[in-house]
Design a protein around this motif. Structure first.
Motif, mmCIF file in Angstrom:
data_model
loop_
_atom_site.group_PDB
_atom_site.id
_atom_site.type_symbol
_atom_site.label_atom_id
_atom_site.label_comp_id
_atom_site.label_asym_id
_atom_site.label_seq_id
_atom_site.Cartn_x
_atom_site.Cartn_y
_atom_site.Cartn_z
ATOM 1 N N PHE A 273 0.820 -1.208 0.000
ATOM 2 C CA PHE A 273 0.000 0.000 0.000
ATOM 3 C C PHE A 273 0.858 1.265 0.000
ATOM 4 O O PHE A 273 0.438 2.300 -0.530
ATOM 5 N N ALA A 274 2.062 1.198 0.548
ATOM 6 C CA ALA A 274 2.966 2.342 0.451
ATOM 7 C C ALA A 274 3.364 2.567 -1.013
ATOM 8 O O ALA A 274 3.410 3.712 -1.484
ATOM 9 N N LEU A 275 3.623 1.477 -1.733
ATOM 10 C CA LEU A 275 3.972 1.612 -3.152
ATOM 11 C C LEU A 275 2.784 2.123 -3.953
ATOM 12 O O LEU A 275 2.947 2.963 -4.851
ATOM 13 N N ILE A 276 1.586 1.657 -3.630
ATOM 14 C CA ILE A 276 0.392 2.153 -4.313
ATOM 15 C C ILE A 276 0.250 3.659 -4.088
ATOM 16 O O ILE A 276 -0.085 4.413 -5.007
ATOM 17 N N GLY A 277 0.503 4.119 -2.857
ATOM 18 C CA GLY A 277 0.471 5.557 -2.582
ATOM 19 C C GLY A 277 1.508 6.315 -3.379
ATOM 20 O O GLY A 277 1.229 7.400 -3.906
ATOM 21 N N ALA A 278 2.711 5.743 -3.491
ATOM 22 C CA ALA A 278 3.779 6.398 -4.260
ATOM 23 C C ALA A 278 3.421 6.478 -5.735
ATOM 24 O O ALA A 278 3.683 7.492 -6.401
ATOM 25 N N ASP B 150 -2.220 3.962 6.697
ATOM 26 C CA ASP B 150 -1.017 4.694 7.098
ATOM 27 C C ASP B 150 0.086 4.544 6.047
ATOM 28 O O ASP B 150 0.793 5.514 5.730
ATOM 29 N N ALA B 151 0.222 3.318 5.512
ATOM 30 C CA ALA B 151 1.261 3.085 4.504
ATOM 31 C C ALA B 151 0.954 3.862 3.220
ATOM 32 O O ALA B 151 1.861 4.445 2.606
ATOM 33 N N GLY C 145 -8.828 -6.682 8.352
ATOM 34 C CA GLY C 145 -9.391 -6.348 9.644
ATOM 35 C C GLY C 145 -9.036 -4.921 10.017
ATOM 36 O O GLY C 145 -8.310 -4.224 9.296
ATOM 37 N N GLN C 146 -9.524 -4.491 11.161
ATOM 38 C CA GLN C 146 -9.335 -3.095 11.569
ATOM 39 C C GLN C 146 -7.852 -2.733 11.677
ATOM 40 O O GLN C 146 -7.435 -1.676 11.192
ATOM 41 N N GLU C 147 -7.058 -3.601 12.260
ATOM 42 C CA GLU C 147 -5.634 -3.304 12.441
ATOM 43 C C GLU C 147 -4.898 -3.270 11.110
ATOM 44 O O GLU C 147 -4.127 -2.348 10.837
ATOM 45 N N ASP C 148 -5.157 -4.277 10.259
ATOM 46 C CA ASP C 148 -4.489 -4.313 8.951
ATOM 47 C C ASP C 148 -4.951 -3.160 8.063
ATOM 48 O O ASP C 148 -4.166 -2.612 7.280
ATOM 49 N N ARG C 149 -6.216 -2.785 8.182
ATOM 50 C CA ARG C 149 -6.722 -1.659 7.395
ATOM 51 C C ARG C 149 -6.031 -0.363 7.819
ATOM 52 O O ARG C 149 -5.668 0.461 6.969
ATOM 53 N N LEU D 215 -9.470 -2.207 -2.833
ATOM 54 C CA LEU D 215 -8.499 -3.266 -2.608
ATOM 55 C C LEU D 215 -8.519 -3.721 -1.143
ATOM 56 O O LEU D 215 -8.488 -4.917 -0.857
ATOM 57 N N MET D 216 -8.606 -2.761 -0.219
ATOM 58 C CA MET D 216 -8.698 -3.113 1.202
ATOM 59 C C MET D 216 -9.946 -3.952 1.463
ATOM 60 O O MET D 216 -9.908 -4.931 2.227
#
Length: 267
Positions: free
Chosen positions: A55-60, A95-96, A86-90, A79-80
């Motif tokens: 998800f960090a790469l998707i943001g980039a 954040d990423a 779950g709540q934590e992974d989401r 995608l999420m």
């Protein structure tokens, strides 16, 4: 690589034998130990798995052309949801994604994390690239900056430009890697030609990664190779969303092969 074992082995070899040959033998044994430890470290999964680097790469990628569009945000949210996070992974994914949008973000670092997560599993590499392609194509024909990040990822995961062209063909886009390319991490040149939507639908030859003048034997060989790499039964513990992507790709490959067989009249 850390050479502590090599040095210790050489010292012990010299101490035990009091000659250079003993030091060389001890150093060689220590080097084998160091190499084994290094290989084990490479097999250790990246902490937090694939979610944060992906998800960090998707943001980039979304930010690569200067702005993040609503379409790109919507793709990340879909995608999420498809991944059933779950709540934590989401929260980790959000954040990423936001971190990846920052101007100073180092995309190379997260690409390296994804490379470690994928390892040598090419059947895992393709679903990761497929996810990123969605963001690259979110607004239609992508900018050279977005394509540069996509090609950098593909290169890191040992996926060739020809295979990347086939993945994009499955999305209905025609792309010629040799037309106005761009070096990974470098500046786009003036000859950049973006992928274009194929108005006639996916090109079956591009999906199989072959030229239209390929003979029947080459077509069959390309099909067998592709279907073996993309078959869902080989994916093991891949997340459900990525498994579904592999199933969709296998269907596209089969459909492309059937179209070519019908055109050419061979079985």
């Amino acid at each position: 690589m850390n050479f502590t074992g090599t040095l210790i082995g050489a010292v012990l070899g010299m101490w035990l034998t009091h000659n250079l040959l003993g030091a060389l033998v001890g150093g060689a044994l220590g080097f084998m130990f160091d190499a084994s430890r290094q290989q084990q470290r490479r097999r250790v999964p990246v902490q937090g798995g694939y979610i944060a680097p992906l998800f960090a790469l998707i943001g980039a990628v979304a930010k690569a052309d200067g702005r993040v569009s609503e379409a790109e945000i919507a793709i990340a949210e879909r995608l999420m949801a498809r991944m059933g996070l779950g709540q934590e992974d989401r929260r980790t994914a959000i954040d990423a994604f936001n971190e990846g949008k920052q101007p100073e973000f180092n995309a190379t670092a997260v690409i390296d994390e994804l490379r470690h997560w994928v390892g040598h599993r090419r059947d895992h590499a393709f679903p990761v690239i497929d996810v990123v392609i969605e963001t690259v194509l979110a607004e239609g024909s992508p900018s050279p900056e977005k394509m540069a990040l996509l090609r950098q990822l593909a290169f890191a995961l040992r996926v060739s430009d020809m295979e990347l062209m086939a993945l994009m063909a499955m999305k209905g886009y025609a792309w010629n890697a040799g037309a106005g390319g761009r070096a990974y991490g470098g500046r786009a040149n003036g000859g950049y030609v973006p992928p274009q939507r194929n108005t006639q639908g996916p090109d079956p030859y591009a999906i199989l990664g072959i030229q239209r003048d390929a003979d029947d034997r080459a077509i069959k060989r390309a099909y067998r190779k592709l279907i073996s790499e993309h078959h869902p039964d080989r994916l093991g513990d891949l997340p459900d969303d990525m498994r579904r992507r592999a199933e969709a790709r296998a269907s596209e490959i089969n459909a492309a092969y059937e179209r070519i067989k019908a055109e050419r009249g061979f079985k």
